[in-house]
Design an enzyme around this catalytic site. Sequence first.
Site, PDB file in Angstrom:
ATOM      1  N   CYS A 152       0.844  -1.181   0.000  1.00  0.00           N
ATOM      2  CA  CYS A 152       0.000   0.000   0.000  1.00  0.00           C
ATOM      3  C   CYS A 152       0.887   1.241   0.000  1.00  0.00           C
ATOM      4  CB  CYS A 152      -0.913   0.005   1.218  1.00  0.00           C
ATOM      5  SG  CYS A 152      -1.798  -1.544   1.454  1.00  0.00           S
ATOM      6  N   LYS A 209       2.283  -2.675  -7.349  1.00  0.00           N
ATOM      7  CA  LYS A 209       3.645  -2.591  -7.864  1.00  0.00           C
ATOM      8  C   LYS A 209       4.669  -3.225  -6.938  1.00  0.00           C
ATOM      9  CE  LYS A 209       6.496  -1.195 -11.002  1.00  0.00           C
ATOM     10  NZ  LYS A 209       6.437  -1.833 -12.320  1.00  0.00           N
ATOM     11  N   GLU A 235       7.556 -14.976 -19.365  1.00  0.00           N
ATOM     12  CA  GLU A 235       7.332 -13.545 -19.145  1.00  0.00           C
ATOM     13  C   GLU A 235       6.241 -13.004 -20.067  1.00  0.00           C
ATOM     14  OE1 GLU A 235       7.703  -9.612 -17.720  1.00  0.00           O
ATOM     15  OE2 GLU A 235       8.082 -11.606 -16.883  1.00  0.00           O
ATOM     16  N   ARG A 287       0.773   1.542  -6.008  1.00  0.00           N
ATOM     17  CA  ARG A 287       1.070   0.600  -4.925  1.00  0.00           C
ATOM     18  C   ARG A 287      -0.186  -0.049  -4.363  1.00  0.00           C
ATOM     19  NH1 ARG A 287       6.295   1.390  -2.677  1.00  0.00           N
ATOM     20  NH2 ARG A 287       5.601   0.298  -0.831  1.00  0.00           N
ATOM     21  N   ASN A 295       1.346  -0.043   6.219  1.00  0.00           N
ATOM     22  CA  ASN A 295       1.643  -1.004   5.157  1.00  0.00           C
ATOM     23  C   ASN A 295       2.132  -2.293   5.796  1.00  0.00           C
ATOM     24  OD1 ASN A 295       1.116   0.984   3.307  1.00  0.00           O
ATOM     25  ND2 ASN A 295       3.240   1.298   2.705  1.00  0.00           N
ATOM     26  N   GLY A 296       1.851  -3.420   5.142  1.00  0.00           N
ATOM     27  CA  GLY A 296       2.400  -4.678   5.629  1.00  0.00           C
ATOM     28  C   GLY A 296       1.406  -5.486   6.447  1.00  0.00           C
ATOM     29  N   TRP A 337      -4.237  -1.757  -0.869  1.00  0.00           N
ATOM     30  CA  TRP A 337      -4.473  -2.989  -1.625  1.00  0.00           C
ATOM     31  C   TRP A 337      -4.774  -4.055  -0.587  1.00  0.00           C
ATOM     32  CZ3 TRP A 337      -1.653  -7.730  -2.501  1.00  0.00           C
ATOM     33  CH2 TRP A 337      -2.078  -8.456  -3.607  1.00  0.00           C
ATOM     34  N   LYS A 345       2.704 -11.296 -18.742  1.00  0.00           N
ATOM     35  CA  LYS A 345       2.204  -9.980 -19.132  1.00  0.00           C
ATOM     36  C   LYS A 345       0.759 -10.070 -19.607  1.00  0.00           C
ATOM     37  CE  LYS A 345       5.382  -7.612 -17.817  1.00  0.00           C
ATOM     38  NZ  LYS A 345       5.445  -8.622 -16.800  1.00  0.00           N
ATOM     39  N   HIS A 372       3.530 -33.855 -23.166  1.00  0.00           N
ATOM     40  CA  HIS A 372       3.291 -34.461 -21.860  1.00  0.00           C
ATOM     41  C   HIS A 372       2.058 -33.877 -21.173  1.00  0.00           C
ATOM     42  CE1 HIS A 372       7.076 -36.713 -21.889  1.00  0.00           C
ATOM     43  NE2 HIS A 372       7.575 -35.656 -22.507  1.00  0.00           N
ATOM     44  N   GLU A 393      -1.494 -10.642 -16.605  1.00  0.00           N
ATOM     45  CA  GLU A 393      -1.573  -9.497 -15.699  1.00  0.00           C
ATOM     46  C   GLU A 393      -2.521  -8.423 -16.197  1.00  0.00           C
ATOM     47  OE1 GLU A 393       2.664  -8.953 -13.426  1.00  0.00           O
ATOM     48  OE2 GLU A 393       2.639  -8.546 -15.578  1.00  0.00           O
TER      49      GLU A 393
END
Length: 625
Positions: free
Chosen positions: A2, A620, A498, A27, A115-116, A89, A502, A521, A505
């Site tokens: 946050c 982020k 990657e 954030r 935060n946290g 968040w 993307k 497989h 996300e």
Amino acid sequence: MCGIVGYVGPREPGPLLLAGLEKLEYRGYDSAGISVLDGDRIDAVRAVGNLAALRSAVLASPGRLGSRAGVALAEPESSASTGIGHTRWATHGPVTEENAHPHFDTSDRVHIVVNGIVENYLELKQRLIGDGAVFTSETDAEVIAHLLADHYHGDLVKAVRAAYAELRGHYAFVAMSADEPGLLVGARKDCPLIIGRGDGEQFIASAIPAFLRETQCVQFIENDEIVVVRPAGTEFLTASGRRLEREVVEIDWDTETAEKQGYETFMLKEIHEQADAVAETIGERAAHGVGIDLGDLGAITDELLRRIRRVVVVACGTSYHAGLIGRYAIEEWSRVPVDVEIASEYRYRNPVVGPEDLVIGISQSGETADTLAAMRTAAARGAAVLAITNIMGSQATREADAVLYTRAGLEIGVAATKTFVSQVVAMYLLALRLAELRGTLAHDALADTIASLRHLPQLISEMLEDGGDDLKRIARQHHRADFFLYLGRHVGVPVALEGALKLKEISYIATDAYAAGEMKHGPIALLDDSTPVVVTATDSPVLEKVISNIQEVRARKAKVIAVASAGDERIAEHADDVITVPRTHWMLAPLLAVIPLQLLAYHIARERGLNVDQPRNLAKTVTVE
């Protein structure tokens, strides 16, 4: 996960807090709020949604906040205005106004932003409820407000120190009291917090952009420290109350780096900044002669790099993929074995690691909780720890034996783009330095590879000068697909991972990524004539194998979108669409190949009408497990 911002000084805090939160919205953005001291009480406004929702709520609120939050006062009502703000968040408790920060104690005299995670909040909550505290949210963070009130006897600094001694977890918080105007007290435990120094005014925030428009002078708050913030200055304390000296550092960021500069989104702007980010990260490190100069790595000496027996990379998400590319480069060039570990798993695995190992923690923010914990595990067992990060003064930089900075600049978009390619370049530089020190690459091969590395920014610029019409066409063709499969082999596997990440996300399309040799497989069962399959098919020692895998995909009537090196006519014979990237050394090709995959995901998300800068459920900087 946050954003925190606080202000003490002569100006009206409302506009400053809202402006600061706007810069921190990357954030966390499911709810937000601010608290401002008004006479002998604290006014608070909270809202569900993004900053626009909070601004509307503030303007509609009665009293000091509503009438003045949109404009700065020419004549402040007091010599010491005080306020805190937060953008959230959700981790504990759903997204509701009650769960938004700031939180407050039962008497509404102490307000906090956090935060946290507070790991022992249930134990503390039960005790405080027994003492008469009335909780109004489902969060773990609210317990800090009540704990401070429980310890408060006219001195907020002492209350914070007492509460800090009882809290367990990883967090940062800032507190204010209605009884002590002109005072904020912050505490840091494994989550970011930083001071912005002004003339007769001070800021405290979880990241520099929150106050960058107002000051470029900062003080770094170290782990396990408490900071006392008043208009005249700051005081740093240990948890036991011992005073500390802390220098003021002037940073050279400018406010334009946080603006879109004419691009429609931050993400698109940052994709187009990748040539500069790569050039800055290479910089002088590959500018002299034929060797690599990584500067002073402190405890990680050349002698240590010559004798290490193994490299272990610990990282999460995009940074993990950068580590995978680095593994191929280090093993190919320096012949040192490399393990790449998901940091959230490594920390609980009782890993076998020791003094003969170099452990590399990769984190864009330098504050990723799982990566920091994995680095600490390795350090405790005697391994040398190198941090690769984009943020000076972050926790990773203070805990590692040495730091190799990426130089991507500020990245606002939640989905990493320029920070990822900068991490990959940092791994290439380290791999080449290891090869140079250990004598595992011939002189000419080393010189040629470094020359190719230096040429990458120009190649990226050339790629991005193209209008991208083919990518836009492919995006229009496939944006309604329910599922994508990404494939690669050898160093192309992390590119596939990657690229798939993307797309997941920012477009919310179910996407999987595999080593192409594994397709038979299981994953091949997912293919039909409606499935787009994106294949990394740039030059590599296994390109013939990749072509064979493409043929297997086409036999199932799936649509193949291939990323290939320019001039390779073979790929076009087997793919429905081919996206070409400039030719370069095959080990460097992944850095080029990932860029069209970023743009493909971008255009698909835009076709679906989505907010690419703020994808749902993501933030982020991941400072919680």
